[in-house]
Write a protein that holds these residues in place. Structure first.
Motif, PDB file in Angstrom:
ATOM      1  N   HIS A 246      -1.554 -22.132   9.861  1.00 57.54           N
ATOM      2  CA  HIS A 246      -2.086 -23.233  10.550  1.00 57.54           C
ATOM      3  C   HIS A 246      -0.206 -23.568  10.983  1.00 57.54           C
ATOM      4  O   HIS A 246       0.550 -23.322  10.238  1.00 57.54           O
ATOM      5  N   THR A 247      -0.124 -23.757  12.924  1.00 58.39           N
ATOM      6  CA  THR A 247       1.167 -24.233  12.971  1.00 58.39           C
ATOM      7  C   THR A 247       1.684 -25.639  13.444  1.00 58.39           C
ATOM      8  O   THR A 247       0.591 -26.235  13.546  1.00 58.39           O
ATOM      9  N   VAL A 250       7.621 -29.356  13.093  1.00 59.35           N
ATOM     10  CA  VAL A 250       8.012 -30.351  13.188  1.00 59.35           C
ATOM     11  C   VAL A 250      10.026 -29.941  14.094  1.00 59.35           C
ATOM     12  O   VAL A 250      10.836 -29.340  13.775  1.00 59.35           O
ATOM     13  N   ALA A 251      10.317 -31.186  14.488  1.00 60.31           N
ATOM     14  CA  ALA A 251      11.611 -31.258  15.228  1.00 60.31           C
ATOM     15  C   ALA A 251      11.906 -29.717  15.435  1.00 60.31           C
ATOM     16  O   ALA A 251      12.892 -29.950  15.689  1.00 60.31           O
ATOM     17  N   GLY A 252      10.946 -30.019  16.921  1.00 58.24           N
ATOM     18  CA  GLY A 252      11.093 -27.890  17.290  1.00 58.24           C
ATOM     19  C   GLY A 252      10.970 -26.816  16.162  1.00 58.24           C
ATOM     20  O   GLY A 252      10.724 -25.881  17.661  1.00 58.24           O
ATOM     21  N   LEU A 253      10.812 -27.464  15.059  1.00 59.32           N
ATOM     22  CA  LEU A 253      10.870 -26.167  14.411  1.00 59.32           C
ATOM     23  C   LEU A 253       8.945 -25.576  14.159  1.00 59.32           C
ATOM     24  O   LEU A 253       8.515 -26.791  13.687  1.00 59.32           O
ATOM     25  N   PRO A 254       9.171 -24.296  14.649  1.00 57.16           N
ATOM     26  CA  PRO A 254       7.110 -24.271  14.223  1.00 57.16           C
ATOM     27  C   PRO A 254       7.595 -23.541  12.820  1.00 57.16           C
ATOM     28  O   PRO A 254       6.909 -22.709  12.794  1.00 57.16           O
ATOM     29  N   HIS A 257       2.158 -23.228   8.288  1.00 58.52           N
ATOM     30  CA  HIS A 257       1.459 -22.645   6.620  1.00 58.52           C
ATOM     31  C   HIS A 257       0.616 -22.071   6.418  1.00 58.52           C
ATOM     32  O   HIS A 257      -0.365 -21.816   7.367  1.00 58.52           O
ATOM     33  N   VAL A 258       0.118 -21.038   5.099  1.00 55.51           N
ATOM     34  CA  VAL A 258      -0.698 -20.320   4.725  1.00 55.51           C
ATOM     35  C   VAL A 258      -1.703 -21.047   3.578  1.00 55.51           C
ATOM     36  O   VAL A 258      -1.339 -21.823   2.835  1.00 55.51           O
ATOM     37  N   THR A 259      -2.613 -21.568   3.702  1.00 52.66           N
ATOM     38  CA  THR A 259      -3.725 -21.582   3.189  1.00 52.66           C
ATOM     39  C   THR A 259      -4.124 -20.903   1.879  1.00 52.66           C
ATOM     40  O   THR A 259      -3.932 -19.469   2.101  1.00 52.66           O
ATOM     41  N   THR A 260      -4.140 -21.424   1.257  1.00 52.32           N
ATOM     42  CA  THR A 260      -4.842 -20.821  -0.317  1.00 52.32           C
ATOM     43  C   THR A 260      -6.301 -19.952  -0.682  1.00 52.32           C
ATOM     44  O   THR A 260      -7.162 -20.745   0.143  1.00 52.32           O
ATOM     45  N   PRO A 261      -6.456 -18.745  -0.357  1.00 51.46           N
ATOM     46  CA  PRO A 261      -7.702 -18.115  -0.374  1.00 51.46           C
ATOM     47  C   PRO A 261      -8.410 -18.835  -1.857  1.00 51.46           C
ATOM     48  O   PRO A 261      -7.850 -18.153  -3.135  1.00 51.46           O
ATOM     49  N   THR A 262      -9.348 -19.169  -1.098  1.00 52.83           N
ATOM     50  CA  THR A 262     -10.570 -19.962  -2.248  1.00 52.83           C
ATOM     51  C   THR A 262     -11.837 -19.677  -2.077  1.00 52.83           C
ATOM     52  O   THR A 262     -12.107 -19.848  -0.642  1.00 52.83           O
ATOM     53  N   LEU A 263     -12.640 -19.042  -3.126  1.00 52.77           N
ATOM     54  CA  LEU A 263     -14.163 -19.489  -2.377  1.00 52.77           C
ATOM     55  C   LEU A 263     -15.149 -20.358  -3.386  1.00 52.77           C
ATOM     56  O   LEU A 263     -15.107 -20.113  -3.721  1.00 52.77           O
ATOM     57  N   GLU A 264     -15.206 -21.831  -2.329  1.00 51.08           N
ATOM     58  CA  GLU A 264     -15.311 -23.074  -3.330  1.00 51.08           C
ATOM     59  C   GLU A 264     -17.213 -22.995  -3.068  1.00 51.08           C
ATOM     60  O   GLU A 264     -17.553 -22.015  -3.055  1.00 51.08           O
TER      61      GLU A 264
END
Length: 464
Positions: A246-247, A250-254, A257-264
């Protein structure tokens, strides 16, 4: 592609018109009659334009990945959503059967046409044609890794032609391992642009570890846009599927974010329910075949019909995996005499033309029919339809720390290893594919793997 899209859309709309209304029909708008002929023309033109508006024909999404298919489906569904809303708001009496034929027929036709075009394009790309020339910019180690990946995955359509290593102290003129010429080491924008011109690159890939100031990268992006040269950012992240990325601006900086792999819990229930329903259905469908195969195994050589072998399952729990017996009864006792003929990948023991395999067993292995009894393992819960390859206890003892993450999900009857080469894979590739599955599981991914399994089984590649 524009011509193919137009042909499919006209076929779907004209077919729906003919099937639902024939040649003489109409609908009423506020009491006025108008021909469905004009509605069909409007619908076909709008559909074709929306495929362009949704960027379904962009070169960067063609040839690999699901993005092309997603955009085609989104454009089609949005169009018919607009038609439904328009009909409701303005009380236009349109025949639902007409829409009910045109939408699914057109969508399936478009997706099938795109798939056929992708196969045609992939054949050309495997021969090095119709690819984007790419100059790689960054540290030598990152460039070597990216270049090796792109050369291996030619269907993506990128052909590395040169490297540029700003700030590299070694000042080498060629990268070992990939054979790419190094066109420079300076950090000025002008020097980089000169290198791009010399190698005639269509795009520039900026890899991890690039020693350039952010201002220089921004200026480089502006200059590349003026020259109609693509700019690709290749971060150090590897084996991460799109839904986990997910991008955030923030103040022009991309920021990525990498979510934690979980099998809920909900996902586990969905996966288990899917396993039970599909595996039980397959057992019923294949029951006559299972009976015939069991009879062939029994008549071919003395011994039990099923071969039970201890494997390691979810979180290291051992279980008995079922297979049709494809070897002679004393196969395990004769293992030592064949140790020097190991054709496997080091940890896995495989022998091509193994003398212990029976005549029926050779046929069963070629088409993976010996693995059908594993459906009962799926029903009982010790295995899943899709997952990592079920390992032997001796293999688990030899695992390094990262390989043990394969045990975080249930082993599968099939998986990425099954559709990517099976026994022909190296140990590193086998671990990489299994870890990718563990890190990026999804129900849609399971369905795709199951569909690809049918093609891999019929091909028989890597099965011995």
């Amino acid at each position: 592609m524009r011509v193919v899209d137009a042909f499919v859309i006209v076929w779907a709309v004209a077919g729906a018109y003919s099937i639902r209304f024939g040649l003489d029909s109409g609908f009423s708008i506020k009491g006025q009659d108008s021909s469905y002929f004009w509605l069909s023309i409007f619908l076909a033109i709008t559909w074709w334009l929306m495929l362009g508006a949704w960027s379904t024909r962009q070169s960067r999404i063609l040839g690999s990945g699901p993005d092309e298919y997603k955009r085609v489906a989104a454009a089609s569904l949005w169009l018919f959503g607009f038609v439904a809303i328009f009909s409701y708001v303005f009380r236009v009496e349109t025949a639902r059967g007409y829409v009910g034929i045109a939408l699914p027929a057109g969508l399936v036709g478009l997706l099938l046409a795109r798939w056929l075009l992708r196969q045609h394009l992939s054949v050309h790309r495997q021969k090095g044609r119709r690819m984007s020339r790419l100059m790689l910019l960054g540290s030598p180690s990152a460039i070597v890794h990216l270049a090796a990946t792109l050369v291996r995955e030619k269907h993506a359509g990128y052909m590395p032609v040169a490297a540029y290593t700003p700030g590299d102290s070694s000042q080498s003129h060629e990268l070992t391992g990939v054979g790419l010429p190094v066109l420079g080491h300076e950090s000025e924008t002008k020097a980089i642009l000169d290198a791009i011109g010399r190698c005639e690159a269509d795009a520039v890939a900026v890899t991890a570890g690039v020693l350039l100031h952010p201002r220089t990268l921004r200026q480089l992006g502006w200059e590349l846009a003026e020259r109609n040269v693509g700019l690709i950012m290749a971060p150090a992240l590897t084996d991460i599927a799109g839904p986990r990325i997910h991008t955030q601006q923030v103040a022009g900086l991309p920021l990525i974010h990498v979510t934690t792999p979980t099998l809920e819990a909900g996902q586990r229930v969905a996966k288990r329910l899917f396993d039970i329903v599909v595996s039980a259905g397959l057992v019923v469908v294949f029951s006559p075949l299972l009976a015939v195969l069991a009879l062939l195994v029994k008549l071919d050589s003395p011994g039990p019909i099923l071969f039970k072998q201890e494997r390691v399952g979810f979180e290291g729990t051992p279980f008995k995996m079922l297979k049709f017996r494809s070897m002679v009864v004393d196969a395990e006792a004769r293992l030592a005499e064949l140790a020097h003929r190991n054709d496997g990948n080091g940890i896995l023991f495989k022998v091509k033309n193994d003398p212990r395999i029976t005549r029926t067993g050779r046929f069963l292995r070629r088409y993976s029919l010996d693995e059908l009894p594993q459906l009962f393992n799926v029903v009982s819960g010790s295995m899943s339809l899709v997952g990592p390859r079920p390992p032997l206890p001796l293999e688990v003892e030899a695992y390094e720390q990262d390989a043990r993450r394969r045990l975080l999900v249930k082993p599968g009857v099939t998986g990425l290893w099954q559709v990517s080469g099976r026994s022909d894979l190296s140990w590193q590739d086998s671990v990489r594919l299994d870890l990718y599955y563990v890190e990026n599981w999804s129900l849609a991914g399971d369905l795709i793997i199951l569909l690809r399994t049918a093609r891999a089984v019929l091909g028989g590649d890597g099965a011995y």
